[in-house]
Every structure is written in C-alpha cells, then in structure tokens.
Design a protein around this motif. Sequence first.
Motif, mmCIF file in Angstrom:
data_model
loop_
_atom_site.group_PDB
_atom_site.id
_atom_site.type_symbol
_atom_site.label_atom_id
_atom_site.label_comp_id
_atom_site.label_asym_id
_atom_site.label_seq_id
_atom_site.Cartn_x
_atom_site.Cartn_y
_atom_site.Cartn_z
ATOM 1 N N PHE A 182 0.803 -1.221 0.000
ATOM 2 C CA PHE A 182 0.000 0.000 0.000
ATOM 3 C C PHE A 182 0.840 1.277 0.000
ATOM 4 O O PHE A 182 0.318 2.357 -0.272
ATOM 5 N N LYS A 183 2.133 1.150 0.340
ATOM 6 C CA LYS A 183 2.972 2.341 0.461
ATOM 7 C C LYS A 183 4.280 2.151 -0.289
ATOM 8 O O LYS A 183 4.834 1.040 -0.337
ATOM 9 N N ASN A 184 4.783 3.267 -0.847
ATOM 10 C CA ASN A 184 6.062 3.263 -1.529
ATOM 11 C C ASN A 184 6.985 4.300 -0.898
ATOM 12 O O ASN A 184 6.569 5.070 -0.020
ATOM 13 N N GLU A 185 8.236 4.321 -1.337
ATOM 14 C CA GLU A 185 9.215 5.263 -0.773
ATOM 15 C C GLU A 185 8.722 6.705 -0.927
ATOM 16 O O GLU A 185 8.242 7.095 -1.989
ATOM 17 N N GLY A 186 8.837 7.460 0.166
ATOM 18 C CA GLY A 186 8.404 8.855 0.163
ATOM 19 C C GLY A 186 6.978 9.051 0.643
ATOM 20 O O GLY A 186 6.581 10.186 0.943
ATOM 21 N N PRO A 224 4.688 1.466 13.244
ATOM 22 C CA PRO A 224 4.603 1.672 14.699
ATOM 23 C C PRO A 224 4.434 3.130 15.103
ATOM 24 O O PRO A 224 4.136 3.431 16.255
ATOM 25 N N PHE A 225 4.662 4.068 14.155
ATOM 26 C CA PHE A 225 4.519 5.489 14.464
ATOM 27 C C PHE A 225 4.300 6.275 13.164
ATOM 28 O O PHE A 225 4.448 5.730 12.063
ATOM 29 N N ASN A 226 3.933 7.545 13.302
ATOM 30 C CA ASN A 226 3.789 8.411 12.123
ATOM 31 C C ASN A 226 5.159 8.653 11.490
ATOM 32 O O ASN A 226 6.156 8.803 12.199
ATOM 33 N N GLY A 227 5.192 8.708 10.178
ATOM 34 C CA GLY A 227 6.470 8.973 9.507
ATOM 35 C C GLY A 227 6.337 8.865 8.002
ATOM 36 O O GLY A 227 5.244 8.993 7.442
ATOM 37 N N ILE A 228 7.482 8.649 7.363
ATOM 38 C CA ILE A 228 7.500 8.437 5.918
ATOM 39 C C ILE A 228 8.263 7.151 5.624
ATOM 40 O O ILE A 228 9.097 6.704 6.421
ATOM 41 N N ILE A 229 7.965 6.554 4.478
ATOM 42 C CA ILE A 229 8.709 5.369 4.029
ATOM 43 C C ILE A 229 10.015 5.865 3.420
ATOM 44 O O ILE A 229 10.034 6.433 2.329
ATOM 45 N N SER A 230 11.099 5.699 4.143
ATOM 46 C CA SER A 230 12.397 6.178 3.656
ATOM 47 C C SER A 230 13.113 5.139 2.794
ATOM 48 O O SER A 230 13.949 5.490 1.968
ATOM 49 N N ASN A 231 12.765 3.859 2.964
ATOM 50 C CA ASN A 231 13.318 2.794 2.115
ATOM 51 C C ASN A 231 12.292 1.668 2.011
ATOM 52 O O ASN A 231 11.613 1.339 2.987
ATOM 53 N N LYS A 232 12.167 1.081 0.829
ATOM 54 C CA LYS A 232 11.285 -0.078 0.624
ATOM 55 C C LYS A 232 12.137 -1.222 0.089
ATOM 56 O O LYS A 232 12.866 -1.054 -0.885
ATOM 57 N N TYR A 233 12.028 -2.387 0.745
ATOM 58 C CA TYR A 233 12.905 -3.508 0.394
ATOM 59 C C TYR A 233 12.159 -4.660 -0.277
ATOM 60 O O TYR A 233 12.764 -5.694 -0.565
ATOM 61 N N ILE A 234 10.860 -4.532 -0.515
ATOM 62 C CA ILE A 234 10.054 -5.643 -1.033
ATOM 63 C C ILE A 234 9.399 -5.269 -2.356
ATOM 64 O O ILE A 234 9.259 -4.093 -2.703
ATOM 65 N N ASN A 235 8.973 -6.303 -3.084
ATOM 66 C CA ASN A 235 8.203 -6.137 -4.309
ATOM 67 C C ASN A 235 6.990 -7.049 -4.266
ATOM 68 O O ASN A 235 6.992 -8.097 -3.584
ATOM 69 N N GLY A 292 4.480 -9.840 -4.871
ATOM 70 C CA GLY A 292 4.581 -11.218 -5.356
ATOM 71 C C GLY A 292 5.810 -11.970 -4.889
ATOM 72 O O GLY A 292 5.898 -13.196 -5.080
ATOM 73 N N GLU A 293 6.770 -11.294 -4.273
ATOM 74 C CA GLU A 293 7.974 -12.001 -3.843
ATOM 75 C C GLU A 293 7.753 -12.671 -2.491
ATOM 76 O O GLU A 293 6.885 -12.301 -1.703
ATOM 77 N N PHE A 294 8.566 -13.678 -2.252
ATOM 78 C CA PHE A 294 8.481 -14.446 -1.000
ATOM 79 C C PHE A 294 9.427 -13.827 0.032
ATOM 80 O O PHE A 294 10.572 -13.496 -0.289
ATOM 81 N N VAL A 295 8.929 -13.649 1.249
ATOM 82 C CA VAL A 295 9.766 -13.145 2.331
ATOM 83 C C VAL A 295 9.852 -14.202 3.427
ATOM 84 O O VAL A 295 8.895 -14.937 3.679
ATOM 85 N N SER A 296 11.006 -14.279 4.039
ATOM 86 C CA SER A 296 11.196 -15.188 5.172
ATOM 87 C C SER A 296 11.190 -14.373 6.456
ATOM 88 O O SER A 296 11.162 -13.137 6.432
ATOM 89 N N LYS A 297 11.220 -15.049 7.566
ATOM 90 C CA LYS A 297 11.252 -14.345 8.845
ATOM 91 C C LYS A 297 12.530 -13.508 8.933
ATOM 92 O O LYS A 297 13.605 -13.960 8.535
ATOM 93 N N ASP A 298 12.409 -12.292 9.416
ATOM 94 C CA ASP A 298 13.498 -11.314 9.550
ATOM 95 C C ASP A 298 13.888 -10.659 8.238
ATOM 96 O O ASP A 298 14.878 -9.895 8.192
ATOM 97 N N SER A 299 13.123 -10.892 7.160
ATOM 98 C CA SER A 299 13.379 -10.166 5.913
ATOM 99 C C SER A 299 13.012 -8.689 6.105
ATOM 100 O O SER A 299 11.998 -8.368 6.740
ATOM 101 N N LYS A 300 13.822 -7.794 5.534
ATOM 102 C CA LYS A 300 13.515 -6.368 5.620
ATOM 103 C C LYS A 300 12.296 -6.058 4.748
ATOM 104 O O LYS A 300 12.203 -6.506 3.616
ATOM 105 N N ILE A 301 11.383 -5.265 5.320
ATOM 106 C CA ILE A 301 10.190 -4.862 4.579
ATOM 107 C C ILE A 301 10.308 -3.395 4.160
ATOM 108 O O ILE A 301 10.374 -3.091 2.975
ATOM 109 N N VAL A 302 10.350 -2.491 5.127
ATOM 110 C CA VAL A 302 10.503 -1.061 4.853
ATOM 111 C C VAL A 302 11.271 -0.408 5.994
ATOM 112 O O VAL A 302 11.385 -0.963 7.094
#
Length: 348
Positions: free
Chosen positions: A67-71, A166-177, A179-189
Amino acid sequence: MRFKLLILFSSFLISFCHPELHSREALVSVERVSKAKTSFVSIESNAKAIDEIIIKSEIEGKIIEIFKNEGDKVKQNEVIAVVKDIKYLAKYKSAQEKLFSMESKLKKSSLKLERFNELFSKEIISNQEYEEALYDHNSSLSDFNSLLEELKQAKIELDNCYIKSPFNGIISNKYINLGEFVSKDSKIVEITNNEKIEIPLYVPKNYLLFINEGDPVEVQLSGGRKYSSKISKIVRKIDKSLGTFLVKIYILEKNDIISGEDVVVVLSIKPPINSYRVNKDSVNNEDGKKIIFKVKNNIVYPVEIVVVDLQDNYYIATGQIKENDIIVVDGNESLRPNQPVKILRYLK
C-alpha cells in the motif's frame, strides 16, 4: 692618580655596556583590559531521526499487497503491506476449534470434581476416586492453558500478515516487491519520523565547564534555514582519543529537517565570572606561568594570569586583573618588575 682614572674609566665602560644596571625608561605600547563576553562556536554534525526503524517480517510468506512506496507518509498502525494469510488463518481456526473442544471437556471435569468433592466429604466415594477426578480436572486445565497459548500465538502470526507502521512517519526505504516471498526477519521497509530530530555534537573538551543543559543554540541548515533550540543533554565524559565530549540537541516541534542532513550548530559559550580578555601578545611564558605587565603611574608590575579559553587573538583569563587595567602589549619581552615605562600608544 692614573690608577684612580683607570678605575673611573672602567666603571664608565661597565655602565655603558650594561645599561640594565640603571633604571631606564622602556618604550611600550599598551592596551586596556576588557571584560570577557559570550562567544559563539560553530560545530558541524548530522541530523538524526529519533524515531527511525527498519521493519522486518515476523513470518514467512508471499507479499500479496503493498500500500505504500518510498516517500509516502504513513500513520501509526496503518497497514503498509500484506503477507498471504491462508496458512496462518487455517492455523488460527484450528487452534480455536481445539480450544473450544477442550473448554467443553474442562467444564465437564470441573462439574465432576465439584460433585466428587461433595461425595467425598460425605464419605460416599473413596479417596482414590476423588484423587482420580482431581487429576483428570488438573490435566484438562493444563491442556486448556496450553491450547490457549497456542491460539494466542496463532493470532499473533495472523496479525503479523498485516505489516503496520509503529509510528507516524514516511517510508524512507522499501525492500520488497509485490509477489515475492519473504522469510522471517526479511527487511520490509524503513520508516523515519523527521518531526523528532536528534543532533549529536562532539564538542572540544575545553568548553565542558562553559555550557549547560538548557543553553540556547541555533541550528543552521542549507538554504538559509534556521531553528532555535537548546542543549538537551550533556554527557560529561571526555573521549580521550578525540578530546571531545557529547552534547545532544533535540528538535521535537514540526520541522523540515531530513534525517542524515548536514547541519551546523552554533553554541553560546559563556565565560567564567570575573574573567577578562587579554591580548595574546601581552603574555610572557615564564617557568610554566603566564605573566603580563600592568602599568600604573608609568611603572610596570608583573601579574600572573590563568588562561581558560582562547578567542581569536585574545586569551580569556582570570587573575589579579580587572576591567580597564592597562597592560603592556608591545615591548614587554625585556621588562623588569617596577621598571618605569613611557607609553608610545594605546592599541585599544
């Protein structure tokens, strides 16, 4: 007679060659002592968001919504992305069903224990029968508690399918796309809240005694932007390798400072009470002491000073000096105590 003339001539030669034996008037330039004033020190640093976090996945699965992208701005508890939840939903429903079944069994064992307790008190059943009913109830209670914890964990995993801020802010980095598979501890944003900024300053140790928490500061940024703030925290421990101590500035009101941005912080350095500005050229170093010559009635008197700071070409010093004292700035190198002087000019 010739011998007396020789003695007189020798005395004349000694006197001529060593004029310091006579009290002679030295030619000097002087300056008046002025009170030390607040000075300003500029220190470079980088702004840092107080609230900044990299959110990692608590579960494994396929990213089915973003739902959210960088910025983009996000609010506290707003959903950023979704991990496919079919597996976790099934696990949660299964834990629910098992708990409901065990709850029914626990109620039956509780009623049975209550009845057996009454029968045992009337000595209608044996102690062994009562103990067996008690054991069955405790076993059911233990199983119920285990299944309850299992349901709680399944609920946590199901909730973790919906990745939230967890708080108000901006998405400063996005690490996912998508349809891709993420494992536990994978970076999301990475989420940054630039409304709460911390600026760490590494201040030279000689200013440690001259600043205090609450002292005003000015934060300068590119484009002529400025913010007024104050010293929030002083860590009174000197880093011996760097010769500095840590000061922290917090800017908690709304601002346009970006985390990682270069800043310059201007500190106000208040001089000690009863300290004065003394021209560096007026100071003689003698046996590890700093000596100046005060002029009074065209006679010089040596005075020891203690230097506490340096501002441009002036020492900030304490000692037996006061405002408007006249001190020798030029011609002081060869002066002697109580020597008469002639003032050629006032430098200030």
